[in-house]
Scaffold this motif. Sequence first.
Motif, mmCIF file in Angstrom:
data_model
loop_
_atom_site.group_PDB
_atom_site.id
_atom_site.type_symbol
_atom_site.label_atom_id
_atom_site.label_comp_id
_atom_site.label_asym_id
_atom_site.label_seq_id
_atom_site.Cartn_x
_atom_site.Cartn_y
_atom_site.Cartn_z
ATOM 1 N N MET A 171 0.840 -1.199 0.000
ATOM 2 C CA MET A 171 0.000 0.000 0.000
ATOM 3 C C MET A 171 0.880 1.255 0.000
ATOM 4 O O MET A 171 0.907 2.003 0.978
ATOM 5 N N PRO A 172 1.608 1.526 -1.073
ATOM 6 C CA PRO A 172 2.470 2.710 -1.103
ATOM 7 C C PRO A 172 1.660 3.988 -0.927
ATOM 8 O O PRO A 172 0.599 4.161 -1.532
ATOM 9 N N GLY A 173 2.159 4.853 -0.065
ATOM 10 C CA GLY A 173 1.482 6.123 0.176
ATOM 11 C C GLY A 173 0.462 6.084 1.297
ATOM 12 O O GLY A 173 -0.111 7.125 1.652
ATOM 13 N N TRP A 174 0.234 4.914 1.887
ATOM 14 C CA TRP A 174 -0.791 4.768 2.926
ATOM 15 C C TRP A 174 -0.224 4.818 4.340
ATOM 16 O O TRP A 174 -1.003 4.846 5.303
ATOM 17 N N HIS A 175 1.075 4.805 4.522
ATOM 18 C CA HIS A 175 1.649 4.753 5.864
ATOM 19 C C HIS A 175 1.148 5.927 6.712
ATOM 20 O O HIS A 175 1.291 7.088 6.342
ATOM 21 N N GLN A 176 0.535 5.591 7.844
ATOM 22 C CA GLN A 176 0.011 6.569 8.807
ATOM 23 C C GLN A 176 -1.067 7.485 8.213
ATOM 24 O O GLN A 176 -1.338 8.563 8.751
ATOM 25 N N TYR A 177 -1.684 7.056 7.124
ATOM 26 C CA TYR A 177 -2.751 7.898 6.553
ATOM 27 C C TYR A 177 -3.963 7.872 7.485
ATOM 28 O O TYR A 177 -4.419 6.802 7.907
ATOM 29 N N PRO A 178 -4.563 9.031 7.798
ATOM 30 C CA PRO A 178 -5.677 9.101 8.753
ATOM 31 C C PRO A 178 -7.020 8.699 8.130
ATOM 32 O O PRO A 178 -7.896 9.545 7.887
ATOM 33 N N ILE A 179 -7.203 7.420 7.899
ATOM 34 C CA ILE A 179 -8.442 6.935 7.275
ATOM 35 C C ILE A 179 -9.679 7.309 8.097
ATOM 36 O O ILE A 179 -10.685 7.779 7.529
ATOM 37 N N PRO A 180 -9.680 7.119 9.428
ATOM 38 C CA PRO A 180 -10.885 7.481 10.182
ATOM 39 C C PRO A 180 -11.263 8.949 10.033
ATOM 40 O O PRO A 180 -12.444 9.290 9.907
ATOM 41 N N GLU A 181 -10.248 9.833 10.024
ATOM 42 C CA GLU A 181 -10.533 11.253 9.890
ATOM 43 C C GLU A 181 -11.117 11.587 8.525
ATOM 44 O O GLU A 181 -11.967 12.484 8.400
ATOM 45 N N PHE A 182 -10.673 10.874 7.490
ATOM 46 C CA PHE A 182 -11.222 11.082 6.146
ATOM 47 C C PHE A 182 -12.741 10.908 6.164
ATOM 48 O O PHE A 182 -13.490 11.742 5.649
ATOM 49 N N PHE A 183 -13.208 9.799 6.758
ATOM 50 C CA PHE A 183 -14.649 9.530 6.771
ATOM 51 C C PHE A 183 -15.391 10.418 7.774
ATOM 52 O O PHE A 183 -16.527 10.821 7.520
ATOM 53 N N ALA A 184 -14.757 10.731 8.901
ATOM 54 C CA ALA A 184 -15.400 11.613 9.878
ATOM 55 C C ALA A 184 -15.664 12.991 9.269
ATOM 56 O O ALA A 184 -16.725 13.591 9.490
ATOM 57 N N ASP A 185 -14.720 13.495 8.493
ATOM 58 C CA ASP A 185 -14.883 14.815 7.864
ATOM 59 C C ASP A 185 -16.010 14.824 6.840
ATOM 60 O O ASP A 185 -16.673 15.846 6.651
ATOM 61 N N ARG A 186 -16.244 13.689 6.188
ATOM 62 C CA ARG A 186 -17.211 13.655 5.090
ATOM 63 C C ARG A 186 -18.577 13.113 5.485
ATOM 64 O O ARG A 186 -19.588 13.484 4.879
ATOM 65 N N PHE A 187 -18.621 12.231 6.478
ATOM 66 C CA PHE A 187 -19.904 11.640 6.865
ATOM 67 C C PHE A 187 -20.274 11.903 8.323
ATOM 68 O O PHE A 187 -21.391 11.589 8.734
ATOM 69 N N GLY A 188 -19.352 12.437 9.103
ATOM 70 C CA GLY A 188 -19.663 12.740 10.495
ATOM 71 C C GLY A 188 -19.827 11.521 11.372
ATOM 72 O O GLY A 188 -20.479 11.584 12.419
ATOM 73 N N VAL A 189 -19.258 10.401 10.962
ATOM 74 C CA VAL A 189 -19.371 9.178 11.754
ATOM 75 C C VAL A 189 -17.985 8.598 12.002
ATOM 76 O O VAL A 189 -17.016 8.945 11.332
ATOM 77 N N ARG A 190 -17.919 7.686 12.961
ATOM 78 C CA ARG A 190 -16.651 7.042 13.248
ATOM 79 C C ARG A 190 -16.404 5.906 12.261
ATOM 80 O O ARG A 190 -17.312 5.130 11.951
ATOM 81 N N ALA A 191 -15.172 5.821 11.777
ATOM 82 C CA ALA A 191 -14.749 4.697 10.942
ATOM 83 C C ALA A 191 -13.757 3.862 11.734
ATOM 84 O O ALA A 191 -12.808 4.392 12.316
#
Length: 405
Positions: A171-191
């Motif tokens: 998964m190049p480019g994914w190290h420490q990527y904030p996946i939960p924050e991505f969805f929280a910003d867009r859907f307002g829910v916890r991922a």
Amino acid sequence: MSGAPDHHLSSAPPSSPGEVLALLRTGAAATRADIARITGLARSTVSQRVDALIAHGFLIEAGAEAGDSTGGRPPRRLHLRTREHVVAGVDLGASHCRVALLDIAGVQLALREDQLSIADGPSSILGHVERTLHALLDEAGLDPASLQSIGVGVPGPVEFTTGRPVDPPIMPGWHQYPIPEFFADRFGVRALVDNDVNVMALAEQRRAFPDTRYLLYIKVGTGIGCGIVADGRLHRGAQGSAGDIGHIRVGDSRQEAAPCRCGNSGCLEAVAGGAALARELSDLGLDAASSRDVVRLVKSGNRDAVRMVREAGRAVGEVLAGLVNFFNPDTVVVGGALAAVHDQLLAGVREAVYRRSHPLATHVLRIEPSRTGADAAVVGAAILAIEHALSPEQVDRVLAGASPR
């Protein structure tokens, strides 16, 4: 969800609304009288708890079915309200993206799969997931506000407490990527983000083997990994790397020399993974570039492919025998791409496990092919989301007026 584990409720007030919902969800209670009897709460307190759960849309109350009453007024039964309460399960593979929408009872409402490369990076892949989720909500006729939580399975190591991938090799480019924050910003829910093998293990235990408390899920695909269910709960270890069996050293002198993508040699993945088998078959002049090609050759009856898969099963079984002795599971499930030829693969696995494991450890052991198949990761990710959304702690936060996210 059937087969869901009992929750540890020590962090919530005694018999809080969240705990009351857990009693109803697991089938321990069905009426207000049941709740009073089990918890010892006064009827007035039970009514307060139940009325709050109804007001917040978690429950509905309906008259009993004919025949339930033993005389007098029939009891009114409480049911989980599934309408307009949904979660999403996201399965990100090396070359695919599956997104499913399920209600909080676990009923699938919509599903979409697309062929994508995880190497395209988080912005591209997660942007695709965002668009797909909106499309599925539209397809189901639901408002985005009905989404309660999101579960995500990724093909690499994850620090579960933060939901961030850690040095994922494919998964190049994914190290420490904030996946939960991505969805929280867009859907307002916890991922909730986890390694794909963990969510596959969760799906198998909850959906296929609900009475199993100690289960190992072995994924044999391009790579090899293990998901662990201990006493009905996912076991991730201190940092989330439990089950990384693909990099255990195995084999004879020839196998020990096999280079692995981790930088070492002789790893189980480098000996028995689908990519390794495809390379060996290609070296023999056969058309093989992936796990799928290995499966195709086995199904066509190619002797070299059949032999290699059986040998791969033995190598997996050698490692698994040590796990069986150490962990003493009652069920081992083998999934992943190579499980499509499970007759050959499991023959090798069983041969090694039953030869090398202690008789007491294998007394009740069953080694089975995956029953959830290609849906394992997306269903397991959705179950992760459901169990968060309906956890006593989360329910109590919602009822207390705190942010439910």
